[in-house]
Design a protein around this motif. Structure first.
Motif, PDB file in Angstrom:
ATOM      1  N   VAL A  36      -0.251   2.912  -9.436  1.00 36.44           N
ATOM      2  CA  VAL A  36      -1.283   3.923  -9.636  1.00 36.44           C
ATOM      3  C   VAL A  36      -0.670   5.154 -10.292  1.00 36.44           C
ATOM      4  O   VAL A  36      -1.123   5.617 -11.326  1.00 36.44           O
ATOM      5  CB  VAL A  36      -1.957   4.301  -8.299  1.00 36.44           C
ATOM      6  CG1 VAL A  36      -3.010   5.390  -8.520  1.00 36.44           C
ATOM      7  CG2 VAL A  36      -2.595   3.077  -7.656  1.00 36.44           C
ATOM      8  N   PHE A  37       0.390   5.693  -9.702  1.00 36.85           N
ATOM      9  CA  PHE A  37       1.126   6.795 -10.318  1.00 36.85           C
ATOM     10  C   PHE A  37       2.486   6.950  -9.639  1.00 36.85           C
ATOM     11  O   PHE A  37       2.710   6.427  -8.542  1.00 36.85           O
ATOM     12  CB  PHE A  37       0.342   8.116 -10.238  1.00 36.85           C
ATOM     13  CG  PHE A  37       0.244   8.710  -8.857  1.00 36.85           C
ATOM     14  CD1 PHE A  37       1.198   9.601  -8.384  1.00 36.85           C
ATOM     15  CD2 PHE A  37      -0.821   8.390  -8.034  1.00 36.85           C
ATOM     16  CE1 PHE A  37       1.105  10.148  -7.119  1.00 36.85           C
ATOM     17  CE2 PHE A  37      -0.930   8.942  -6.766  1.00 36.85           C
ATOM     18  CZ  PHE A  37       0.037   9.815  -6.308  1.00 36.85           C
ATOM     19  N   SER A  38       3.383   7.634 -10.298  1.00 37.53           N
ATOM     20  CA  SER A  38       4.696   7.930  -9.722  1.00 37.53           C
ATOM     21  C   SER A  38       5.104   9.335 -10.129  1.00 37.53           C
ATOM     22  O   SER A  38       4.768   9.796 -11.220  1.00 37.53           O
ATOM     23  CB  SER A  38       5.741   6.919 -10.200  1.00 37.53           C
ATOM     24  OG  SER A  38       5.942   7.019 -11.601  1.00 37.53           O
ATOM     25  N   GLN A  39       5.799  10.018  -9.245  1.00 36.34           N
ATOM     26  CA  GLN A  39       6.344  11.344  -9.514  1.00 36.34           C
ATOM     27  C   GLN A  39       7.792  11.354  -9.047  1.00 36.34           C
ATOM     28  O   GLN A  39       8.070  11.075  -7.871  1.00 36.34           O
ATOM     29  CB  GLN A  39       5.544  12.426  -8.777  1.00 36.34           C
ATOM     30  CG  GLN A  39       4.104  12.544  -9.241  1.00 36.34           C
ATOM     31  CD  GLN A  39       3.310  13.551  -8.438  1.00 36.34           C
ATOM     32  OE1 GLN A  39       3.654  13.877  -7.304  1.00 36.34           O
ATOM     33  NE2 GLN A  39       2.239  14.062  -9.020  1.00 36.34           N
ATOM     34  N   ALA A 135      10.826  11.751  -4.519  1.00 38.48           N
ATOM     35  CA  ALA A 135       9.919  10.874  -5.261  1.00 38.48           C
ATOM     36  C   ALA A 135       8.667  10.578  -4.463  1.00 38.48           C
ATOM     37  O   ALA A 135       8.669  10.616  -3.230  1.00 38.48           O
ATOM     38  CB  ALA A 135      10.623   9.567  -5.628  1.00 38.48           C
ATOM     39  N   ARG A 136       7.605  10.306  -5.188  1.00 35.46           N
ATOM     40  CA  ARG A 136       6.337   9.852  -4.617  1.00 35.46           C
ATOM     41  C   ARG A 136       5.841   8.728  -5.507  1.00 35.46           C
ATOM     42  O   ARG A 136       5.615   8.922  -6.702  1.00 35.46           O
ATOM     43  CB  ARG A 136       5.309  10.983  -4.574  1.00 35.46           C
ATOM     44  CG  ARG A 136       3.968  10.582  -3.961  1.00 35.46           C
ATOM     45  CD  ARG A 136       2.926  11.673  -4.175  1.00 35.46           C
ATOM     46  NE  ARG A 136       3.323  12.908  -3.550  1.00 35.46           N
ATOM     47  CZ  ARG A 136       3.021  13.243  -2.294  1.00 35.46           C
ATOM     48  NH1 ARG A 136       2.319  12.416  -1.549  1.00 35.46           N
ATOM     49  NH2 ARG A 136       3.410  14.399  -1.787  1.00 35.46           N
ATOM     50  N   ILE A 137       5.674   7.549  -4.926  1.00 28.28           N
ATOM     51  CA  ILE A 137       5.225   6.380  -5.691  1.00 28.28           C
ATOM     52  C   ILE A 137       4.024   5.781  -4.976  1.00 28.28           C
ATOM     53  O   ILE A 137       4.075   5.516  -3.767  1.00 28.28           O
ATOM     54  CB  ILE A 137       6.336   5.334  -5.830  1.00 28.28           C
ATOM     55  CG1 ILE A 137       7.541   5.944  -6.542  1.00 28.28           C
ATOM     56  CG2 ILE A 137       5.841   4.109  -6.588  1.00 28.28           C
ATOM     57  CD1 ILE A 137       8.741   5.047  -6.605  1.00 28.28           C
ATOM     58  N   HIS A 138       2.955   5.591  -5.724  1.00 32.75           N
ATOM     59  CA  HIS A 138       1.709   5.093  -5.139  1.00 32.75           C
ATOM     60  C   HIS A 138       1.303   3.820  -5.863  1.00 32.75           C
ATOM     61  O   HIS A 138       1.009   3.845  -7.061  1.00 32.75           O
ATOM     62  CB  HIS A 138       0.610   6.148  -5.271  1.00 32.75           C
ATOM     63  CG  HIS A 138      -0.464   6.032  -4.236  1.00 32.75           C
ATOM     64  ND1 HIS A 138      -1.236   4.904  -4.099  1.00 32.75           N
ATOM     65  CD2 HIS A 138      -0.891   6.900  -3.279  1.00 32.75           C
ATOM     66  CE1 HIS A 138      -2.100   5.085  -3.120  1.00 32.75           C
ATOM     67  NE2 HIS A 138      -1.904   6.289  -2.596  1.00 32.75           N
ATOM     68  N   LEU A 139       1.307   2.705  -5.141  1.00 36.48           N
ATOM     69  CA  LEU A 139       0.769   1.448  -5.639  1.00 36.48           C
ATOM     70  C   LEU A 139      -0.639   1.268  -5.090  1.00 36.48           C
ATOM     71  O   LEU A 139      -1.089   2.040  -4.238  1.00 36.48           O
ATOM     72  CB  LEU A 139       1.653   0.270  -5.209  1.00 36.48           C
ATOM     73  CG  LEU A 139       3.136   0.362  -5.574  1.00 36.48           C
ATOM     74  CD1 LEU A 139       3.845  -0.926  -5.162  1.00 36.48           C
ATOM     75  CD2 LEU A 139       3.335   0.633  -7.055  1.00 36.48           C
ATOM     76  N   ARG A 140      -1.313   0.261  -5.575  1.00 34.83           N
ATOM     77  CA  ARG A 140      -2.690   0.072  -5.112  1.00 34.83           C
ATOM     78  C   ARG A 140      -2.744  -0.203  -3.613  1.00 34.83           C
ATOM     79  O   ARG A 140      -3.653   0.257  -2.924  1.00 34.83           O
ATOM     80  CB  ARG A 140      -3.333  -1.089  -5.874  1.00 34.83           C
ATOM     81  CG  ARG A 140      -4.773  -1.315  -5.448  1.00 34.83           C
ATOM     82  CD  ARG A 140      -5.463  -2.365  -6.280  1.00 34.83           C
ATOM     83  NE  ARG A 140      -6.857  -2.518  -5.873  1.00 34.83           N
ATOM     84  CZ  ARG A 140      -7.693  -3.373  -6.407  1.00 34.83           C
ATOM     85  NH1 ARG A 140      -7.282  -4.153  -7.391  1.00 34.83           N
ATOM     86  NH2 ARG A 140      -8.937  -3.460  -5.995  1.00 34.83           N
ATOM     87  N   GLY A 141      -1.764  -0.928  -3.105  1.00 34.53           N
ATOM     88  CA  GLY A 141      -1.814  -1.310  -1.694  1.00 34.53           C
ATOM     89  C   GLY A 141      -0.951  -0.489  -0.766  1.00 34.53           C
ATOM     90  O   GLY A 141      -1.041  -0.634   0.453  1.00 34.53           O
TER      91      GLY A 141
END
Length: 335
Positions: A36-39, A135-141
């Protein structure tokens, strides 16, 4: 002999189809690992050198090694806990370098999907945010947040032992948004319907202990709060996300708003019944996958039957080609 050979090959093929059919259906049901997004904050990648006056490169390399080791331990710990929990917060490392953070899976996804998703997070974070200090990483699940903590230097102590570069987001500040390009401006009552649906999510997420998913008229809404957010704060966060959705995605037929503490997503279905839940997606995917496998299996069996009849006709004619094909089949069977 040929009959027995063909029968053995036929039986082996059928057995393989039966064995692998369930796994083939289950592993392709959902794109839970879609990014979805990553920072990634890499602005302080030289922070380890700043914490000491020595210019010895070996010392600096040693510090980087300790940081990488702490991050590896942290990620492995998250992966291990993901088979037992949907949310987990921890600290890993030693007295010099440590990593703090957490992971969270979407509440309606089963434990198996959660574990796979967090395993993907480990690989994706290494690829996208290799040397990042936070870091912040957001996948769909699922999603993951971490930061490197330095506790061995006066400058680090002055900063309260934290590197907040990435995570220094205002309370309920907007982290990320996705607004669908298609608009619902021509659909009468869209704004009112979305407002009502998102208002229902504000109370529903409190009653649902931090998670809400429901279809309201022609909209499908999903909301979830971070695992460390209290119930009352969760409702307020979703309320802020709903307001942000109206402001940031005023006429979008679909939108996702990610705030510090929660996220809200909605999809408008003007011409059909809304769907999109995990169970509905799995059902659709399972049906399609099962149908494809069944059709493929039947086609394979028909091909084997035709090939068997072809061999029989060659044997009766006494054609030398029959002996060659038989020899090749024996070699394949032995493999």
């Amino acid at each position: 002999m040929v009959v027995h050979l063909i029968s053995a090959i036929f039986a082996r093929t059928l057995t393989l189809i039966v064995i692998f059919l369930p796994s083939l259906i289950n592993t392709s049901q959902l794109d839970y690992d879609a990014l979805v997004f990553s920072q990634c904050d890499s602005s302080d990648t030289n922070i380890l050198q700043k914490t000491t006056t020595t210019k010895d490169p070996n010392y600096s390399n040693h510090n980087f090694f300790l940081r990488a080791q702490a991050l590896y331990s942290f990620l492995r710990k998250l992966e291990s806990e993901s088979s037992r929990a949907k949310f987990f917060k921890t600290l890993a490392g030693n007295e010099e370098h440590a990593v703090s953070g957490w992971f969270q899976c979407r509440e309606d996804y089963p434990s198996e999907i959660c574990h796979r998703c967090v395993s993907e997070l480990r690989d994706i974070s290494s690829r996208l945010c290799g040397n990042a200090t936070s870091a912040r990483i957001h996948l769909r699940g699922c999603q993951m947040v971490y930061e490197i903590e330095l506790v061995d230097a006066p400058t680090a102590q002055a900063n309260n032992h934290h590197n907040y570069k990435l995570l220094e987001t205002p309370e309920r500040g907007l982290i990320h948004k996705i607004c669908d390009g298609a608009t619902a401006e021509t659909f009468a009552g869209f704004e009112e319907m979305r407002t009502e649906a998102l208002t229902a999510a504000e109370t529903g997420v409190v009653d649902g202990h931090g998670f809400y998913e429901e279809s309201y008229k022609l909209l499908h809404v999903v909301a979830q709060c971070d695992g460390h957010v209290e119930a009352c704060d969760c409702g307020e966060c979703v309320s802020a996300a709903a307001a942000a959705a109206a402001e940031e995605c005023p006429w979008s037929i679909a939108g996702q708003i990610y705030l510090e503490g929660c996220y809200v997503g909605y999809t408008y279905y003007p011409h059909e019944h809304p769907g999109g839940s995990y169970h509905e997606e799995v059902g659709k995917a399972s049906t399609g996958k099962s149908l494809a496998i069944v059709v493929g299996g039947v086609a394979a069996l028909v091909f084997v039957a035709i090939f068997f009849l072809f061999l029989e006709s060659l044997r009766r004619k006494g054609d030398g080609t029959f002996n060659l094909i038989t020899f090749l089949l024996i070699q394949v069977y032995l493999i």
